[in-house]
Enzyme design. Structure first.
Site, mmCIF file in Angstrom:
data_model
loop_
_atom_site.group_PDB
_atom_site.id
_atom_site.type_symbol
_atom_site.label_atom_id
_atom_site.label_comp_id
_atom_site.label_asym_id
_atom_site.label_seq_id
_atom_site.Cartn_x
_atom_site.Cartn_y
_atom_site.Cartn_z
ATOM 1 N N LYS A 9 1.236 24.204 19.915
ATOM 2 C CA LYS A 9 0.067 23.730 20.707
ATOM 3 C C LYS A 9 0.303 24.243 22.237
ATOM 4 O O LYS A 9 1.606 24.348 22.716
ATOM 5 C CB LYS A 9 -0.004 22.278 20.575
ATOM 6 C CG LYS A 9 -0.533 21.937 19.120
ATOM 7 C CD LYS A 9 -0.555 20.351 18.994
ATOM 8 C CE LYS A 9 -1.079 19.760 17.922
ATOM 9 N NZ LYS A 9 -1.449 18.339 17.800
ATOM 10 N N TYR A 49 -11.245 19.755 14.979
ATOM 11 C CA TYR A 49 -10.872 18.319 15.258
ATOM 12 C C TYR A 49 -12.074 17.331 14.622
ATOM 13 O O TYR A 49 -11.893 16.413 15.306
ATOM 14 C CB TYR A 49 -10.111 17.859 16.316
ATOM 15 C CG TYR A 49 -8.516 18.494 16.202
ATOM 16 C CD1 TYR A 49 -7.811 17.807 15.556
ATOM 17 C CD2 TYR A 49 -8.052 19.094 17.309
ATOM 18 C CE1 TYR A 49 -6.396 18.098 15.516
ATOM 19 C CE2 TYR A 49 -6.793 19.529 17.361
ATOM 20 C CZ TYR A 49 -5.852 18.888 16.203
ATOM 21 O OH TYR A 49 -4.764 19.265 16.484
ATOM 22 N N ASN A 112 1.907 17.142 21.310
ATOM 23 C CA ASN A 112 3.140 16.955 20.096
ATOM 24 C C ASN A 112 3.432 18.427 19.654
ATOM 25 O O ASN A 112 3.991 18.207 18.463
ATOM 26 C CB ASN A 112 2.821 15.754 19.312
ATOM 27 C CG ASN A 112 1.445 16.021 18.508
ATOM 28 O OD1 ASN A 112 0.904 17.127 18.768
ATOM 29 N ND2 ASN A 112 0.852 15.121 17.996
ATOM 30 N N HIS A 115 0.952 21.583 15.041
ATOM 31 C CA HIS A 115 -0.143 20.960 14.136
ATOM 32 C C HIS A 115 0.182 21.404 12.699
ATOM 33 O O HIS A 115 0.688 22.401 12.667
ATOM 34 C CB HIS A 115 -1.649 21.375 14.502
ATOM 35 C CG HIS A 115 -2.510 21.418 13.510
ATOM 36 N ND1 HIS A 115 -3.231 20.109 13.190
ATOM 37 C CD2 HIS A 115 -2.918 22.181 12.445
ATOM 38 C CE1 HIS A 115 -3.887 20.295 11.964
ATOM 39 N NE2 HIS A 115 -3.972 21.507 11.689
ATOM 40 N N GLU A 126 -8.884 24.996 7.042
ATOM 41 C CA GLU A 126 -8.173 25.436 8.135
ATOM 42 C C GLU A 126 -7.652 26.836 8.218
ATOM 43 O O GLU A 126 -7.579 27.347 9.294
ATOM 44 C CB GLU A 126 -6.967 24.326 8.506
ATOM 45 C CG GLU A 126 -7.645 23.111 9.008
ATOM 46 C CD GLU A 126 -6.433 22.051 9.449
ATOM 47 O OE1 GLU A 126 -7.021 20.674 9.893
ATOM 48 O OE2 GLU A 126 -5.343 22.264 9.195
HETATM 49 P P1 ATP Z 1 -2.329 17.320 13.633
HETATM 50 O O1 ATP Z 1 -3.682 17.059 12.993
HETATM 51 O O2 ATP Z 1 -2.368 17.974 15.162
HETATM 52 O O3 ATP Z 1 -1.208 18.092 12.866
HETATM 53 P P2 ATP Z 1 -1.584 14.624 13.009
HETATM 54 O O4 ATP Z 1 -2.204 15.020 11.687
HETATM 55 O O5 ATP Z 1 -0.033 14.303 12.723
HETATM 56 O O6 ATP Z 1 -1.619 16.018 13.861
HETATM 57 P P3 ATP Z 1 -3.909 13.275 13.418
HETATM 58 O O7 ATP Z 1 -4.367 11.819 13.385
HETATM 59 O O8 ATP Z 1 -4.548 14.183 12.897
HETATM 60 O O9 ATP Z 1 -2.568 13.641 13.893
HETATM 61 O O10 ATP Z 1 -4.328 13.525 15.127
HETATM 62 C C1 ATP Z 1 -4.639 14.611 15.460
HETATM 63 C C2 ATP Z 1 -4.123 14.913 17.112
HETATM 64 O O11 ATP Z 1 -4.573 14.277 18.053
HETATM 65 C C3 ATP Z 1 -2.406 14.478 17.199
HETATM 66 O O12 ATP Z 1 -1.696 15.657 16.720
HETATM 67 C C4 ATP Z 1 -2.586 14.595 18.603
HETATM 68 O O13 ATP Z 1 -2.325 15.698 19.149
HETATM 69 C C5 ATP Z 1 -3.941 13.905 19.080
HETATM 70 N N1 ATP Z 1 -3.734 12.361 18.770
HETATM 71 C C6 ATP Z 1 -3.689 11.522 17.642
HETATM 72 N N2 ATP Z 1 -3.563 10.410 17.621
HETATM 73 C C7 ATP Z 1 -3.813 10.325 19.351
HETATM 74 C C8 ATP Z 1 -3.534 9.160 20.128
HETATM 75 N N3 ATP Z 1 -3.750 7.883 19.769
HETATM 76 N N4 ATP Z 1 -3.867 9.327 21.276
HETATM 77 C C9 ATP Z 1 -3.772 10.367 21.876
HETATM 78 N N5 ATP Z 1 -3.958 11.679 21.174
HETATM 79 C C10 ATP Z 1 -3.722 11.420 19.918
HETATM 80 MG MG MG Z 2 -4.104 15.532 11.665
#
Ligand code: ATP
Ligand code: MG
Length: 133
Positions: A9, A49, A112, A115, A126
């Site tokens: 990212k 997303y 974070n 992804h 994806e």
């Molecule tokens: P990713 O889909 O990016 O691999 P993930 O599956 O661990 O991450 P998801 O719940 O799918 O988490 O959330 C997608 C992305 O949205 C997260 O990786 C993060 O960048 C962002 N995100 C998730 N929760 C929050 C939150 N509470 N506040 C801000 N950003 C968030």
């Molecule tokens: Mg996710």
């Protein structure tokens, strides 16, 4: 061989962490079947997303994911989806296990570092999203 989509990212690219993250991918015996750097456009980020469209963090997430270049990659091995999620660590770096990429390189729950597809169904959408060939 299972395939999964990985994204390094914008925060991690800005901090020049791509090499370290790719080293960890190779150390865990993934094959990298495809890899490219690109700048995700707003409409692409919204589509990618879209499961989170109703979440309060959606607009910020789209802004963040389009804030700079990313590296997208297709990782391949047996159990690639689960193994990559395990190597990434929990969504919130503060809660991620020691030694995971998010624990070591993530800044906060949004920025974070990486992804990963979360299921075979998601991976099958994806991977061609960024690698249509
Ligand atoms: P990713 O889909 O990016 O691999 P993930 O599956 O661990 O991450 P998801 O719940 O799918 O988490 O959330 C997608 C992305 O949205 C997260 O990786 C993060 O960048 C962002 N995100 C998730 N929760 C929050 C939150 N509470 N506040 C801000 N950003 C968030
Ligand atoms: Mg996710």
């Amino acid at each position: 061989m299972e395939k999964t989509l990985a994204i390094i990212k914008p925060d991690a690219i800005k901090k020049k962490l791509a090499g370290k993250i790719i080293d960890r991918i190779y150390d865990k015996n993934f094959n990298i079947a495809g890899l490219k750097m690109l700048h995700i456009q707003e409409n692409q980020a919204k589509e990618f997303y879209k499961v989170h469209a109703e979440r309060p963090f959606f607009n910020d997430l789209v802004k963040y994911m389009t804030s700079g270049p990313v590296i997208v990659a297709v990782l391949e091995k047996e159990n690639a989806i689960k193994d990559w999620r395990n190597l990434m660590g929990a969504t919130n770096p503060a809660e991620a296990t020691e030694g995971t990429i998010r624990k070591d390189f993530g800044e906060n729950i949004e920025a974070n570092a990486v992804h990963g597809s979360d299921s075979p169904e998601t991976a099958s959408i994806e991977v061609p999203f960024f690698f249509p060939d």
